[in-house]
Design an enzyme around this catalytic site. Structure first.
Site, PDB file in Angstrom:
ATOM      1  N   LYS A 103      -4.705   5.349  14.954  1.00  0.00           N
ATOM      2  CA  LYS A 103      -4.753   4.759  13.612  1.00  0.00           C
ATOM      3  C   LYS A 103      -6.210   4.823  13.114  1.00  0.00           C
ATOM      4  CE  LYS A 103      -0.401   3.887  13.118  1.00  0.00           C
ATOM      5  NZ  LYS A 103       0.369   4.574  12.073  1.00  0.00           N
ATOM      6  N   ASP A 115       1.813  -1.428  11.812  1.00  0.00           N
ATOM      7  CA  ASP A 115       0.485  -1.808  11.305  1.00  0.00           C
ATOM      8  C   ASP A 115       0.111  -3.250  11.642  1.00  0.00           C
ATOM      9  OD1 ASP A 115       0.106   0.698  10.236  1.00  0.00           O
ATOM     10  OD2 ASP A 115       0.936   0.166   8.289  1.00  0.00           O
ATOM     11  N   GLN A 135       4.883   8.959   7.710  1.00  0.00           N
ATOM     12  CA  GLN A 135       3.980   9.878   7.001  1.00  0.00           C
ATOM     13  C   GLN A 135       4.430  11.319   7.202  1.00  0.00           C
ATOM     14  OE1 GLN A 135       0.040   8.811   8.367  1.00  0.00           O
ATOM     15  NE2 GLN A 135      -0.050   7.041   7.001  1.00  0.00           N
ATOM     16  N   LYS A 192       0.836  -1.202   0.000  1.00  0.00           N
ATOM     17  CA  LYS A 192       0.000   0.000   0.000  1.00  0.00           C
ATOM     18  C   LYS A 192       0.878   1.262   0.000  1.00  0.00           C
ATOM     19  CE  LYS A 192      -3.082   0.598   3.517  1.00  0.00           C
ATOM     20  NZ  LYS A 192      -3.079   1.896   4.189  1.00  0.00           N
ATOM     21  N   SER A 193       1.864   1.306   0.868  1.00  0.00           N
ATOM     22  CA  SER A 193       2.726   2.502   0.961  1.00  0.00           C
ATOM     23  C   SER A 193       3.391   2.795  -0.378  1.00  0.00           C
ATOM     24  CB  SER A 193       3.807   2.291   2.023  1.00  0.00           C
ATOM     25  OG  SER A 193       3.231   2.190   3.293  1.00  0.00           O
ATOM     26  N   GLY A 227      -4.993   7.792   5.600  1.00  0.00           N
ATOM     27  CA  GLY A 227      -4.087   8.719   6.285  1.00  0.00           C
ATOM     28  C   GLY A 227      -2.851   9.025   5.451  1.00  0.00           C
ATOM     29  N   SER A 251       7.299   8.751  12.617  1.00  0.00           N
ATOM     30  CA  SER A 251       6.216   8.631  11.642  1.00  0.00           C
ATOM     31  C   SER A 251       6.742   8.815  10.225  1.00  0.00           C
ATOM     32  CB  SER A 251       5.133   9.680  11.921  1.00  0.00           C
ATOM     33  OG  SER A 251       4.268   9.780  10.806  1.00  0.00           O
ATOM     34  N   ARG A 259      -7.723  -3.506   9.541  1.00  0.00           N
ATOM     35  CA  ARG A 259      -6.757  -4.444  10.143  1.00  0.00           C
ATOM     36  C   ARG A 259      -7.334  -5.163  11.365  1.00  0.00           C
ATOM     37  NH1 ARG A 259      -2.653  -3.754   6.735  1.00  0.00           N
ATOM     38  NH2 ARG A 259      -2.116  -1.613   6.140  1.00  0.00           N
TER      39      ARG A 259
HETATM   40  C1  S3P Z   1       2.556   4.679   6.332  1.00  0.00           C
HETATM   41  C2  S3P Z   1       3.146   4.944   7.536  1.00  0.00           C
HETATM   42  C3  S3P Z   1       2.636   4.469   8.833  1.00  0.00           C
HETATM   43  C4  S3P Z   1       1.605   3.352   8.650  1.00  0.00           C
HETATM   44  C5  S3P Z   1       0.635   3.644   7.555  1.00  0.00           C
HETATM   45  C6  S3P Z   1       1.351   3.846   6.236  1.00  0.00           C
HETATM   46  C7  S3P Z   1       3.158   5.215   5.100  1.00  0.00           C
HETATM   47  O1  S3P Z   1       2.038   5.544   9.521  1.00  0.00           O
HETATM   48  O2  S3P Z   1       0.911   3.130   9.860  1.00  0.00           O
HETATM   49  O3  S3P Z   1      -0.267   2.553   7.423  1.00  0.00           O
HETATM   50  O4  S3P Z   1       2.823   4.746   4.002  1.00  0.00           O
HETATM   51  O5  S3P Z   1       4.003   6.124   5.211  1.00  0.00           O
HETATM   52  P1  S3P Z   1       2.926   6.503  10.472  1.00  0.00           P
HETATM   53  O6  S3P Z   1       4.130   6.815   9.718  1.00  0.00           O
HETATM   54  O7  S3P Z   1       2.095   7.682  10.772  1.00  0.00           O
HETATM   55  O8  S3P Z   1       3.202   5.650  11.696  1.00  0.00           O
END
Ligand code: S3P
Length: 439
Positions: free
Chosen positions: A349, A322, A176, A27-28, A100, A174, A394
């Site tokens: 989350k 995750d 993200q 997904k990322s 997110g 994080s 999840r």
């Molecule tokens: C993600 C980072 C994670 C993860 C999310 C996907 C990403 O969040 O939980 O499902 O793709 O960068 P955080 O970086 O906020 O922990």
């Protein structure tokens, strides 16, 4: 749509998991392939793209900003990049569903564009903390208006040419937040650098490099400037270890199981789930390790094992962030006590994953005590019962996996959002031997 509460999973107890499968794309990386492919010069071909609601929200957002994107068809997507400065103002707010990653990464990328836009999401996304990105972006000169409590909708004022690079010490680990600031840094004057308190997934840095955009890494600090350009490339997205995790746990806890998960991304910033399960005594082999487009990939073979309770090392928390919902199920089947600390992030989350999992496991007869930053679980016999996933993909899939060791049927409410990350979950689980149906 994702907010639907009327999808109910029913799991019949017992069974074992056997066979060889390939779970869908990461997904990322799928999100990032669309973002960087759109900003590149030239045509990017993506294979292994995750055709699920979250990644589709990112794809539709870029379509709405004038990028021509074909697919996904069988995981193939073609992105006709418009170049770093080629995005167009969207006509409407960009709806990012449950995702997110879309919202936090896009807020950085859009802060430096020459147009205004609005980012919205579903009820869960619009209740998640966004100050963690809007506050550092404001220090770079961005103008983003949130709701009073720091949540979306986000109203972003385009600040083309007016962002300033800066150094930011992230208070939380994080990926993200890190990725958001690096993407903003592509449009800021001078250098933008981000130091993380613990390693987090580094797909943004790796993929930027794959597109030929200079990004450097020294120790815990990543650095970027606006002096770069993205050149279209081909991206092969490996299978998502976060989806594979359900079967890593399932095959570990169900007797007589032997499952091989093909072509799984094993980037070291993502493999905490393997490390934690191995510490618990799991039998996981990492086979045919290879590198595909700058990311390590392997086949994972997992066979049943008697798991033991452990104190989960805190340094593994961001590397398995995750996977805790399903790791709580593993802990429920382990001998003795498992203690998780240092994981307060789980409370913000898609749901409050500490509370939702503790409540559900208690209903199923497990001694699971939520703490402010984790959980204490004493392994025991999982019973049948009705649990609520609270619309979190999840937790829904994790409770399904618990059925493998349950003494009665498990009914799981509010499962529509499994489609945000893993629409094929039920089909693949059934193929391997889990009796899960939709009622
Ligand atoms: C993600 C980072 C994670 C993860 C999310 C996907 C990403 O969040 O939980 O499902 O793709 O960068 P955080 O970086 O906020 O922990």
């Amino acid at each position: 749509m994702s907010s639907s509460t009327n999808v109910i999973f029913q799991v019949q107890p017992g069974g074992s998991l056997n066979g060889e499968i390939r779970v869908p794309g990461d997904k990322s990386m799928s999100h990032r392939s669309i973002m960087l492919g759109s900003l590149a010069d030239g045509v990017t071909h993506v294979t292994g793209f995750l055709n699920a609601e979250d990644a589709m929200c990112t794809l539709e957002a870029f379509r709405a900003m004038g990028v021509q994107i074909e697919g996904p068809v069988n995981g193939e997507v073609t992105v006709h990049g418009v170049g770093k400065h080629g995005l167009k103002a969207p006509e409407k707010p960009l709806y990012l569903g449950n995702s997110g990653t879309s919202m936090r990464l896009l807020s950085g990328l859009l802060a430096g564009q020459p147009f205004d836009c609005v980012l919205t999401g579903d009820k869960s996304l619009e209740s998640r903390p966004m100050k963690r990105v809007t506050a550092p972006l404001a220090q770079m000169g961005a103008e983003i208006v949130t709701q009073e409590n720091g949540t979306a909708p986000l109203h972003i004022k385009g600040k083309a040419g007016k962002l300033q690079g800066m150094h930011y010490d992230m208070p939380i680990a994080s990926a993200q937040v890190k990725s958001c600031l690096l993407l903003a840094g592509m449009y800021a004057e001078g250098e933008t650098s981000v130091t993380e308190p613990a390693p987090t997934r580094d797909h943004t840095e790796r993929m930027l490099a794959g597109f030929g955009y200079p990004v450097t890494r020294d120790g815990a600090t990543a650095r970027i400037t606006s002096n770069g350009k993205l050149t279209a490339t081909n991206i092969d997205v490996p299978s998502d270890i976060s989806s594979a995790a359900f079967f890593l746990v399932g095959a570990s806890i169900a007797p007589n199981s032997d499952v091989t998960l093909k072509h799984v991304g094993i980037n070291p910033t993502r493999t905490g789930v393997i490390d934690i399960l191995r510490l618990m005594g799991a039998n996981i082999e990492v086979l045919n390790e290879r590198e595909v487009g700058g990311e390590p990939v392997a086949d994972l073979r997992v066979r049943s094992a008697q798991l033991q309770g452990i104190n989960i090392p805190e340094h593994l928390v961001p590397l398995a962030i995750d996977e805790f919902p399903v790791l709580f199920v593993a802990a429920s089947c382990a001998e003795g006590q498992t203690v998780l600390t240092g994981a307060e992030e789980l409370r913000v989350k898609e749901s409050d994953r500490i509370q939702v999992m503790a409540d559900g496991l208690q209903i199923l007869g497990i001694d699971a005590q939520a703490t402010k930053d984790g959980m204490v679980i004493n392994g025991g016999q999982i019973g049948g019962g009705e649990v609520d996933s609270h619309g979190d993909h999840r937790t829904a899939m994790s409770f399904s996996i618990a059925g493998l060791r349950a003494s009665g049927p498990i009914t799981i409410k509010d499962c529509a959002n499994v489609n945000t990350s893993f629409p094929e979950f039920r089909d693949l689980a059934v193929k391997l031997g889990l009796d899960v149906s939709v009622i």
